[in-house]
Scaffold this active site. Structure first.
Site: not given
Ligand code: AMP
Length: 280
Positions: A32, A34, A37, A61, A149, A176, A186
């Site tokens: 997913a 963006h 990534h 996880q 992040k 970002v 995501s």
């Protein structure tokens, strides 16, 4: 760009790259994709001769009541994006490939894995370190790229690499953000229009702390109070934690100079995280 679903194919490709003297970079993701990534992929491209990306929604996880089943999956689109960025190969294994029947072996970074997100999500970091250790064994990258992040994840993975003597350099890339400051994730796809606006409180709270810090406030308790007060004004968002910690030990600090300010909150059922590192 090649797309592999088996460990043997990924291993053969990474061995061939290294055998040809290429410096190999790995960008582990859950797909997913963006711009967050892609920033890791671009950093990897800048520093490595060959870049591998992994796409794997790692079930271990996720907690039993978390969003594993509904986590966004878009392999085809992700691969198109990665190809445009010049990735050499994508490793997108099945769950059975990564966790053979009867697998009972785990990699756990004790202590650190129970802090911040690890406290709110028991077992989360055990799942992360186990899968990242497997990816490191399979791909054997020279450099692995992670995003700031997930600041607690960075601390946990750095410790694992140090303790287990992995021959991989860990590189961390800046967060970002969307134009209005929301950290890309995501999980932002889960937010409706109203929640998308409410979610800005995470960034706002960090900005407030940063501003006070710039003006000379170093007392962590006062900075935390200021950050939390932003959440009092946005009662639709449920704060999980707001902490100021040492970026390596993840232990709370009294003096916030150089510290990690980390926040997690639920916007509806969506759990979002964000952070900033204060200047020294
Ligand atoms: P995920 O697919 O969420 O597991 O993320 C894969 C990698 O991308 C992790 O190292 C994340 O920290 C990183 N990442 C995710 N979102 C961002 C972002 N907004 N900025 C920078 N890195 C990010």
């Amino acid at each position: 760009m090649k797309i592999f679903s088996t460990i043997s194919e990924a291993r053969a490709a990474s061995r061939a790259a290294r055998g040809a003297g290429q410096r190999l970079g790995l960008v582990p993701t859950m797909g997913a994709l963006h711009e967050g990534h892609l920033s890791l992929v671009r950093a990897a491209r800048a520093e490595c001769d060959e870049v591998a990306a992994s796409i794997f929604v790692n079930p271990t996880q996720f907690g039993p009541n978390e969003d594993l089943a509904k986590y966004p999956r878009s392999l085809e689109r992700d691969c198109q994006m990665l190809e445009r960025e010049g990735v050499g190969f994508v490793f997108a294994p099945t769950v059975d490939e990564m966790y053979p029947a009867g697998a009972v072996t785990w990699v756990t970074v004790e202590d650190l894995s129970g802090k911040l997100d690890g406290r709110s999500r028991p077992g989360h970091f055990r799942g992360v370190t186990t899968v990242v250790a497997k990816l490191f064994h399979i791909v054997e990258p020279d450099i692995a790229f992670f995003g700031q992040k997930d600041a607690a994840q960075v601390a946990v993975i750095r410790r694992m690499v140090r303790d287990l003597k992995f021959a991989v350099k860990v590189e961390v890339c800046p967060i970002v953000r969307e134009a209005d400051g929301l950290a890309m994730s995501s999980r932002n796809a889960y937010l409706d229009e109203a929640q998308r606006k409410q979610a800005l409180v995470l960034h706002r709270s960090l900005e407030r702390v940063e501003e006070l810090s710039r003006r000379g406030e170093t007392n962590a308790a006062r900075l935390i109070a200021a950050g939390r007060s932003e959440f009092d004004r946005e009662p639709s968002v449920r704060l999980d934690y707001f902490e100021i910690v040492d970026p390596d030990s993840l232990d709370p600090v009294a003096d916030a100079c150089g510290a990690l300010v980390a926040v997690a909150a639920y916007v509806g059922n969506t759990r979002l995280i964000d952070n900033v590192v204060l200047a020294r």
